[in-house]
Design an enzyme around this catalytic site. Sequence first.
Site, PDB file in Angstrom:
ATOM      1  N   HIS A  32       0.767  -1.297  -0.072  1.00 52.63           N
ATOM      2  CA  HIS A  32       0.022   0.053   0.023  1.00 52.63           C
ATOM      3  C   HIS A  32       0.818   1.399   0.065  1.00 52.63           C
ATOM      4  O   HIS A  32       0.585   2.208  -0.992  1.00 52.63           O
ATOM      5  CB  HIS A  32      -0.632   0.057   1.306  1.00 52.63           C
ATOM      6  CG  HIS A  32      -1.962  -1.018   1.340  1.00 52.63           C
ATOM      7  ND1 HIS A  32      -2.198  -1.441   2.496  1.00 52.63           N
ATOM      8  CD2 HIS A  32      -3.027  -1.397   0.301  1.00 52.63           C
ATOM      9  CE1 HIS A  32      -3.340  -2.382   2.237  1.00 52.63           C
ATOM     10  NE2 HIS A  32      -3.801  -2.179   0.849  1.00 52.63           N
ATOM     11  N   LYS A  37     -15.912  -8.016   4.361  1.00 48.99           N
ATOM     12  CA  LYS A  37     -14.793  -8.352   5.133  1.00 48.99           C
ATOM     13  C   LYS A  37     -14.699  -8.269   6.570  1.00 48.99           C
ATOM     14  O   LYS A  37     -15.454  -7.357   7.147  1.00 48.99           O
ATOM     15  CB  LYS A  37     -13.305  -7.504   4.797  1.00 48.99           C
ATOM     16  CG  LYS A  37     -13.030  -7.711   3.106  1.00 48.99           C
ATOM     17  CD  LYS A  37     -11.572  -6.961   2.881  1.00 48.99           C
ATOM     18  CE  LYS A  37     -11.353  -7.215   1.300  1.00 48.99           C
ATOM     19  NZ  LYS A  37     -10.305  -6.430   1.005  1.00 48.99           N
ATOM     20  N   ARG A  52      -2.337  -6.226  -8.317  1.00 50.35           N
ATOM     21  CA  ARG A  52      -1.174  -7.251  -8.164  1.00 50.35           C
ATOM     22  C   ARG A  52      -1.428  -8.351  -9.211  1.00 50.35           C
ATOM     23  O   ARG A  52      -0.290  -9.199  -9.627  1.00 50.35           O
ATOM     24  CB  ARG A  52      -1.155  -7.540  -6.770  1.00 50.35           C
ATOM     25  CG  ARG A  52      -0.867  -6.684  -5.491  1.00 50.35           C
ATOM     26  CD  ARG A  52      -1.094  -7.215  -4.168  1.00 50.35           C
ATOM     27  NE  ARG A  52      -2.629  -7.240  -4.327  1.00 50.35           N
ATOM     28  CZ  ARG A  52      -3.340  -7.700  -3.183  1.00 50.35           C
ATOM     29  NH1 ARG A  52      -2.919  -7.770  -2.111  1.00 50.35           N
ATOM     30  NH2 ARG A  52      -4.748  -7.848  -3.319  1.00 50.35           N
ATOM     31  N   SER A  88      -3.225  -7.634   3.142  1.00 52.35           N
ATOM     32  CA  SER A  88      -3.574  -7.581   4.426  1.00 52.35           C
ATOM     33  C   SER A  88      -4.223  -8.588   5.072  1.00 52.35           C
ATOM     34  O   SER A  88      -3.846  -8.985   6.177  1.00 52.35           O
ATOM     35  CB  SER A  88      -4.768  -6.320   4.542  1.00 52.35           C
ATOM     36  OG  SER A  88      -4.282  -4.922   4.003  1.00 52.35           O
TER      37      SER A  88
END
Length: 162
Positions: free
Chosen positions: A18, A42, A95, A132
């Site tokens: 990040h 989440k 990514r 994360s």
Amino acid sequence: MNRIAVVPGSFDPVTLGHLDVIDRAAGMFDELHVLVVHNPGKTALLPIAQRVSLLEQSIREAQLHDNIVVTSWSVGLLVDYCTDVGASVLVKGIRSQIDVAYETPMAIVNRDLAGVETVFLLPDPAHAHVSSSLVRQVASLGGDVSPYVPPAVANYLRAHSD
Ligand code: PNS
């Protein structure tokens, strides 16, 4: 014209990946807002205020660009925040193909809703595997997350591990 961009995310917690995207985005715009957004899909580890605090501390300690502000947003659409602050661009790190599939519909909807464009940045390969969720899992099982997160986050997670 003041070009303002927003980097939104859960940042639960902020990772070195990040920070890389945030700093590179900050170099492309006059003002960069890092926006901590609650993602109902989440299960959160850290309260929103703690994520903001760790982002601020990490950005300061890494001496990133000085045009970055950190804040949070919990009510309404992400594009409403963009409209409120005069931001016309969202910046996201990509990514993998999985990220492309996840981000593409959101980018199209955000442009439909408010004309807000999304710019995708490729990660530094050193951080391409970092997420994360991986950090949360390693930390919850007692592993060392310091290669993946800023020192402020590693210290916080170490201090708060059971
Ligand atoms: O780090 P994350 O969890 O992948 O971030 C996802 C996030 C928070 C950026 C995304 O869930 C989001 O944009 N939420 C805001 C709600 C919204 O505006 N939804 C409609 C358009 S996609």
